[in-house]
Design an enzyme around this catalytic site. Structure first.
Site, PDB file in Angstrom:
ATOM      1  CE1 TYR A   1      -7.039  11.567 -10.523  1.00  0.00           C
ATOM      2  CE2 TYR A   1      -7.642  12.991 -12.355  1.00  0.00           C
ATOM      3  CZ  TYR A   1      -7.009  11.854 -11.882  1.00  0.00           C
ATOM      4  OH  TYR A   1      -6.347  11.019 -12.749  1.00  0.00           O
TER       5      TYR A   1
ATOM      6  CG  ASP B   1      -1.905   1.107   1.282  1.00  0.00           C
ATOM      7  OD1 ASP B   1      -1.652   2.165   0.646  1.00  0.00           O
ATOM      8  OD2 ASP B   1      -2.941   0.958   1.955  1.00  0.00           O
TER       9      ASP B   1
ATOM     10  CE  LYS C   1      -2.551  11.482 -11.940  1.00  0.00           C
ATOM     11  NZ  LYS C   1      -2.046  10.118 -11.629  1.00  0.00           N
TER      12      LYS C   1
END
Length: 288
Positions: free
Chosen positions: A175, A81, A179
């Protein structure tokens, strides 16, 4: 999905014996990159959460490990993870012990939720920041000692070129932040590691790519008709990883543009449906 890769510049065997640590490599683009590099004789560390089969999503770290070995590479399947600092550190150590070092890290694991601030729950916001931008920091931080020992070290993150136009921020700023954070960290890392000879780049697809993210998070499987196969990103990633002397470091690359620079003129076979290769949808953050 069967991947069909193109033979580009004469770099056959350039990754033989090199160790590539790929996050999220149990399916999609990560798997495609793993198999492309494996075919060149690379050692592939498949670092992903998927250790057990999923009812809707094919592929686990173990199934990809088998594919890597069949393709001609050596595999190390590790359940990781990327939010877990201790586990990532352990995985890096295991990879270095098994293969004698780490030559490249590919930050492919990702979380996507295309919602605005009002509609994004805090848990989902934290998930995107942790799996996207924070993971770039964490893997770089933990891999640096190994990468600095490589003759051609690379950090490659799958994130878009910076594009701060309001139309990309208003609809899904959380988001976009995660990014663009990956890209900004990569830009900084490129400078930080320039003297150490470690190349740091980002890579983003010109068009949609037929992955689970498109099917379940962005739209539906019908959007595959407007998408390319993951092989296009795998071929582009390979070209990044075999490039020496830091010639690409600091660049925000688009798969189609890089492959064009390396001699690809016809992208038809990359299309999920070659008959609709002229009807592809441009990916997020890029202008038509």
């Amino acid at each position: 999905m069967t991947e069909e890769y193109l033979t580009l510049t004469d770099n056959s065997g350039a990754l033989k014996g090199k160790t590539i640590f790929i996050t999220g490599a149990s399916r999609g683009i990560g798997r495609a990159i793993a198999l492309k590099c494996a075919a060149d004789g690379a050692n592939i560390v498949i670092a992903a959460k998927s250790a057990e089969p999923h009812p809707k999503l094919p592929g686990t770290i173990h199934s990809v490990a088998s594919e890597v070995e069949a393709a001609g590479g050596k595999a190390l399947a590790l359940q990781v993870d990327v939010r877990d600092e201790q586990r990532v550190a352990e995985a890096m150590e295991q990879a270095a012990e098994r293969f004698g070092g780490i030559d490249a890290v590919v930050n492919n694991a990702g979380a996507i939720n295309l919602t605005n601030v009002e509609s994004t729950p805090p848990k989902r916001y934290d998930l995107m920041q942790s799996i996207n931008s924070r993971a770039v920091y964490l893997t770089a931080h933990l891999a640096m000692p190994y990468l600095k020992q490589s003759a051609n070290g690379h950090i490659l993150s799958l994130s878009p070129p910076l594009n701060l136009q309001p139309k990309w921020l208003g609809p899904f700023a959380p988001y976009a932040l995660s990014k663009f954070g990956m890209t900004i960290l990569s830009m900084g890392l490129a400078e930080e590691l320039r003297e150490a000879g470690v190349s740091v780049t980002t890579l983003w697809p010109r068009t949609l790519v037929a992955t689970a993210a498109i099917e379940f998070a962005v739209g539906n499987r019908e959007m595959f008709e407007q998408s390319r196969k993951p092989a296009v990103m795998a071929d582009a990633a390979y070209e990044v990883l075999v490039t020496e002397n830091g010639l690409l470091t600091g660049r925000q690359l688009i798969d189609e543009e890089l492959l064009g620079e390396r001699g690809v003129n016809d992208f038809t076979e990359y299309a999920h449906n070659p008959a609709k290769a002229d009807q592809l949808a441009v990916d997020l953050f890029l202008e038509p």
